[in-house]
Each structure stands twice: as C-alpha cells, then as structure tokens.
Design a protein around this motif. Structure first.
Motif, short mmCIF file in Angstrom:
data_model
loop_
_atom_site.label_atom_id
_atom_site.label_comp_id
_atom_site.label_asym_id
_atom_site.label_seq_id
_atom_site.Cartn_x
_atom_site.Cartn_y
_atom_site.Cartn_z
N CYS A 45 -3.12 -114.67 -23.00
CA CYS A 45 -1.81 -114.20 -22.56
C CYS A 45 -1.78 -112.68 -22.65
O CYS A 45 -2.11 -112.12 -23.68
CB CYS A 45 -0.71 -114.81 -23.44
SG CYS A 45 0.89 -114.02 -23.21
N GLU A 47 0.65 -110.72 -22.89
CA GLU A 47 1.74 -110.20 -23.71
C GLU A 47 1.43 -110.35 -25.20
O GLU A 47 1.51 -109.41 -25.96
CB GLU A 47 3.05 -110.95 -23.41
CG GLU A 47 3.39 -111.02 -21.93
CD GLU A 47 4.31 -109.89 -21.49
OE1 GLU A 47 5.35 -109.70 -22.14
OE2 GLU A 47 3.97 -109.21 -20.50
N CYS A 48 1.07 -111.61 -25.62
CA CYS A 48 0.93 -111.86 -27.05
C CYS A 48 -0.51 -112.13 -27.46
O CYS A 48 -0.82 -112.21 -28.65
CB CYS A 48 1.84 -113.01 -27.48
SG CYS A 48 1.27 -114.59 -26.85
N CYS A 84 1.68 -119.49 -21.20
CA CYS A 84 1.89 -119.24 -22.63
C CYS A 84 3.15 -119.95 -23.12
O CYS A 84 4.19 -119.89 -22.46
CB CYS A 84 1.98 -117.74 -22.88
SG CYS A 84 2.23 -117.35 -24.62
N CYS A 87 5.52 -116.83 -23.96
CA CYS A 87 5.84 -115.80 -22.97
C CYS A 87 6.01 -116.34 -21.56
O CYS A 87 6.40 -115.61 -20.65
CB CYS A 87 4.77 -114.71 -22.96
SG CYS A 87 4.31 -114.17 -24.61
ZN LIG Z 1 2.15 -115.04 -24.80
#
Ligand SMILES: [Zn+2]
Length: 411
Positions: A45, A47-48, A84, A87
């Motif tokens: 992912c 983002e995370c 995700c 997210c």
């Molecule tokens: Zn994520």
C-alpha cells in the motif's frame, strides 16, 4: 526472455515483481516502447506500507525514458492497485519513477544535469526534446526533494538582501547562508512581510541558532529580524556601505560635472567609472589617467578621497579602534560641504552600533551579491515566467546548492 528484454530489465533495475514483456521498435518513428508487466502476488500500500492483495490494474500509462541510441524510449505499464484494509484502493509505487512523474528516474536525473549545464531553460528543453512545462515540473520535483534533504543545523550567519528588477522596480527579498554561499529562500517584495516570509523557511531551532544577519540599513529587515531571531546581531555590512558611498561620490560628480559643463570645462567628462573603481584593480594606464584627475581641485576628488578613506575602517581588529577612526572620519566627512557625502555619513553614524558588530562576526553580503547576479541572469533568460512560485523554483534550483538527484540514483 530475449537479450534485449534482459538488457532493459537490468537497466531499469526492476525488482522481481516486474518483467519486460515486450520491446517494440519502430524504425519510422525512431521510437522504442518497452512494455512492463506486473507478475502479480502481494503489493505494498503506498500510504501505509501494508502488504495487500491486488484490487485491479490502473489503465496503461507511459513514462519517457533515456533515449536508446537516437531512439526515443518510453516505458508502458498498467500499474496494480492495492486493496488495503485501512486505506482503500490505491495505485502502487513503481520502481522506475516518482509518483505523478511522466519521466523515469534516470531520465529526470539526466534532465537535471542538462538543465544545470545549460545557460537557458529553452536550450535544455531542446536538447532533451521535452516542453517547457515538463522541464519546469522536473525542476519543481528536484527542488522539493532538495529542500526535504537540506541540512540547516549548523546555520549561524545569514544575509538578507533585496533585489530590484527593471525600471518598474519589482522587488524580491533573498535569504542567503553566508558560510555556504547558497540561497535559502526568496519572497516577493521587500517589506517587513517579505522578510517574515523568508524566516518561515527556517525552523524555530534554526532561527534561534543564528548569530548574526548581514543587511543593508533597511528598517523593514531590522524589524523582522528582531521579531524572528531576536538573539541575532545585525551587521550593516561593508558591501552595502561601500555601495552607499559610491553612490554619494557619483552624485557629487554628476552635480559638479553639470556646473563645469556650463562653463565649458570638460575635465569630468567620461570619468564616471574611474571614481568607482578600486584603485588596486586599475590598469597602469587607467591609474595615470585617474591620478591626474584625483589631484585636481575638484569636489568629486574630495568626495572620492573621503570614500576611499573609509576603507581603512574595515581593517581594524577591534571595534573600539574602529569607533575612534569613525569619529575622525565623520568629522572630516560632515565638514566637507558635499551634500550627498554628509547624508551618507549621518546615516552611518545613526547605525554605527550595528556597523561595529562587524568586528565580532566579520560577515558581509559579498556572497549574496554574487548570487544576486546569478538570480538576475535567471530572470533575464526566463521564458514563460509568470508566477513568483516558478521563479522561486528556478532560483532554488540554480542557487540553492540542493541535492536534486532523484531517489535511488547515485552519481
Ligand atoms: Zn494502507
């Protein structure tokens, strides 16, 4: 996989998740398209960083890559989107380019070198075969990276200066790291707010670490310094002071020349530059011409002598002796009956406390002035220059001494 595909695989530094599935060569278009395919499995992912399954693949995109011989080379791929839990569905990162870039990292790295080496942006865009906007976006990303990586921990001495452009006098303000000779920030205008904006480029700790700031005798800047770096001493620097004195000599010369010309006396004609030159840098011929002039009973010669005398001020080791010298010099200058000289002398006296700080810090804006001429040339060669943000990007690109290299690329 054939050898050409293998070659590109290595060149692009692809990880195991990607493969070169096709290399299409078009002789007519002089173009190579490299098709990359994701092998499936888990993705990260963006983002995370969680390991996720693939939701689907984004529509095909392309990235301009370094030319292969004279063939314009493009990468094409459908990038997987991560599914995700936290997210949602996100387009994943690719190893060959930064987010939102239409160019590969290697292409950007090359473009940055070309832009740095070219004196004009249009020269670079021509060599690279890209448009002005694309070049600008590459510079923008490079500056962003550079600012994120910039180290300011040891910052102690900065200079603040204004720079005017053209007859309409648009101004910008510039904050310079005097030790490293790099531009830290620029802002539009030359008011107190302009200076406030410059300080915003530094963190609180960095502002608190500033020992002294070199500036001209400009109240807007002084005020801003006392607000944002109250511990910093102000140094009205040698560079600006000699500029004021030179201007005063020139004013005296202009007035005197007008008066002399009315009487048909041409002794001062064409002498403007002679009075501004540092005698140490004059050719012998020039010096002979000049020494005849400076020994004449002229107001300009007197103004010049007063200006030259002031250069001794900077040679003192201790502020106390420099102060004594100043009062003698001031007595001479203020009795000179030369309006422009008296005006500058009074200004120096008013600011004397912040001129004597020089003997503690020994900083000047000379470095700033060198950068200023570079800034001037950026402005002069600007094409499509509109918004201040673009201008700032270009100044920081060329004068910020930033590490502009795309991630993962080493020289
Ligand atoms: Zn994520």
């Amino acid at each position: 996989m054939n050898t050409l595909e293998q070659h590109y695989r290595q060149l692009l530094g692809l990880d195991a998740a990607w493969e070169v599935s096709d290399v299409a060569l078009s002789l007519e278009e002089k173009r190579i398209d490299i098709l990359l395919t994701h092998r499936g499995g888990k993705v990260e992912c963006p983002e995370c960083g969680a390991s996720c399954s693939i939701a689907d693949h984004a529509p095909e995109r392309s990235w301009r890559h370094l030319n292969t011989m004279q063939f314009e080379t493009h990468l094409r791929a459908r990038v997987p989107r991560s599914n995700c839990k936290c997210c949602g569905v996100k387009t994943t990162k690719v190893p060959w380019a930064e987010k939102h870039s239409r160019f590969t990292l290697l292409f950007e790295a090359f473009a940055i070198e070309v832009l740095k080496a070219c004196s004009t942006i249009s020269g670079a865009t021509e060599l690279l075969g890209i448009g002005w906007d694309a070049a600008h976006r590459i510079m923008e990303r490079a500056v962003e990276r550079g600012l994120e990586r910039r180290e300011l921990e040891s910052l102690e001495y900065v200079g603040m200066d204004e720079k005017g452009f053209g007859k309409g006098q648009d101004y910008i303000s510039v904050l310079v790291d005097l030790s490293e000779g790099r531009v830290l920030e620029v802002s539009p205008g030359r008011r107190e707010e302009s200076a406030d904006q410059l300080w915003a480029a530094l963190g609180e700790d960095q502002r608190a670490g500033i020992k002294a700031v070199a500036i001209d005798m400009w109240p807007a800047f002084s005020k801003s310094i006392s607000k944002h770096a109250p511990q910093a001493e102000i140094v009205h620097d040698r560079f600006h002071i000699s500029k004021h004195l030179n201007e005063a000599v020139d004013k005296v010369r202009r007035e005197e020349q007008k008066a002399l010309m009315r009487e048909g006396d041409e002794r001062l004609k064409g002498s403007k530059q002679l009075w501004l030159f540092n005698p140490e840098n004059m050719s012998e011929e020039r010096w002979l011409e000049f020494s005849r002039l400076k020994d004449l009973e002229l107001k300009t010669a007197r103004a010049w002598a007063i200006k030259e005398q002031f250069r001794w001020f900077w040679d003192y080791r201790y502020a106390g002796n420099a102060r004594k010298f100043f009062s003698k010099w001031y007595a001479w200058a203020s009795r000179s009956r030369l309006g422009p000289i008296i005006q500058v002398a009074k200004m120096l006296k008013r600011h004397l406390a912040n001129i004597l700080t020089y003997f503690r810090h020994r900083i000047t804006n000379a470095a700033t002035e060198g950068l200023n001429s570079r800034i001037q040339s950026i402005k002069a060669s600007a094409r499509g220059f509109r918004a201040f943000a673009n201008y700032r990007t270009r100044i920081l690109f060329y004068c910020g001494k930033l590490d502009l290299t795309p991630p993962g690329i080493t020289h």
